[in-house]
Design an enzyme around this catalytic site. Structure first.
Site, short mmCIF file in Angstrom:
data_model
loop_
_atom_site.label_atom_id
_atom_site.label_comp_id
_atom_site.label_asym_id
_atom_site.label_seq_id
_atom_site.Cartn_x
_atom_site.Cartn_y
_atom_site.Cartn_z
N TRP A 94 0.91 -1.21 -0.12
CA TRP A 94 0.07 -0.08 -0.03
C TRP A 94 0.86 1.07 -0.08
CZ3 TRP A 94 -4.84 1.44 -0.75
CH2 TRP A 94 -5.39 2.65 -0.50
N ASP A 197 3.15 4.21 -19.87
CA ASP A 197 1.78 4.78 -19.74
C ASP A 197 1.54 5.81 -18.82
OD1 ASP A 197 -0.93 4.66 -20.30
OD2 ASP A 197 -1.52 2.88 -19.21
#
Length: 289
Positions: A94, A197
């Site tokens: 996380w 990307d």
């Protein structure tokens, strides 16, 4: 709410019960979820087989970015394909989010330049992966304009023709662009490790002010292609470009290369999302009529 079979698999894989699973925003292909456990917090992506087939490539890309030691990259904790009983999944460490301060934009610019200094043996030079949910081939080539034509533009154009989204009026300018690629793009720039990307949704600020990258489509290529995509949809502040160019300046030819590199992403979006991107594709191709 997580499917029961997925919850059971995750608890076994992580070695701890799930205390909570909270949907988070940002994912347009897979389900995105924050997992809270006694062992800490994790990020989960999951989906059925068609979605989950993209997870191995994403995991490889994250590991390739992490190996450059340039920016914060989430650690790949676990990944598995879909089964008849449960969706496929990808579990990452996380990243606690924070504000995008001036220091963040500086760190992102400097870190991206550092990432780009890591090079491959050739252009492509990475396992085939995906761009969004569509395939992206990364064959190794020594000629950058040829790579960009055959491994980037041509497959997207072929897909757009097959699904009826390519316009016949674009054929002539596309052919003209193909003929001019060797003069418009450098033949042998350093084959930099690229995120692939790099829009604003794939850039995060951490709670302690550092810059993080997610959702890569990694390959090795001309670094200007990564920087060009940051300008395609906006969201990057001037300090980012100042920091990048202070670390490794782009050449003057970047301005004419930028629309060519972004044509790849626009045709990809045309294939993903439909004709709302047609006008932007046309505007770039019109430059070569």
């Amino acid at each position: 709410m997580l499917p029961d079979a997925l919850r059971a698999t995750l608890e076994q894989t992580l070695g701890t019960p799930l205390q909570s699973a909270t949907a988070v925003g940002g994912g347009c292909i897979a389900h995105a979820t924050r997992l809270d456990t006694a062992a800490g917090r994790f990020f989960l992506k999951y989906g059925e087989a068609e979605v989950a087939r993209t997870f191995p490539a994403e995991a490889r890309g994250l590991r390739a970015l992490a190996a450059a030691d340039a920016l914060v990259i989430p650690e790949v904790i676990a990944q598995d394909a879909a089964t008849p009983e449960r969706p496929g999944y990808l579990v990452l460490s996380w990243i606690e989010p924070g504000p995008k301060t001036e220091a963040f934009w500086t760190a992102l610019g400097e870190g991206l330049a550092q990432l780009h200094r890591v090079t491959g043996a050739a252009y492509g030079d990475h396992p085939d992966n995906v761009i969004g949910r569509l395939p992206q081939a990364n064959p190794s080539k020594d000629d950058w304009p040829a790579f960009f034509r055959t491994a980037r533009l041509a497959p997207q154009v072929q897909r757009a023709r097959a699904n009826g989204r390519w316009q016949a009026a674009w054929d002539a300018p596309l052919d003209a662009l193909y003929r001019r690629l060797p003069e418009l793009l450098p033949f042998d720039p350093p084959p930099s490790r690229l995120h692939g990307d790099l829009w604003s949704g794939n850039v995060l600020a951490t709670a302690d002010g550092r810059a993080a990258l997610i959702d890569p489509a990694v390959y090795h290529g001309h670094r200007a292609a990564d920087v060009a995509m940051t300008e395609l949809f906006g969201g990057f502040e001037a300090r980012f470009y100042e920091a990048y160019n202070a670390a490794w300046p782009l050449r003057d030819a970047y301005a004419q290369q930028r629309p060519i590199y972004n044509l790849y992403h626009l045709i990809n979006h045309l294939n993903h999302f439909g004709t709302s991107y047609a006008a932007r594709v046309a505007r770039i191709l019109q430059r070569f009529e």
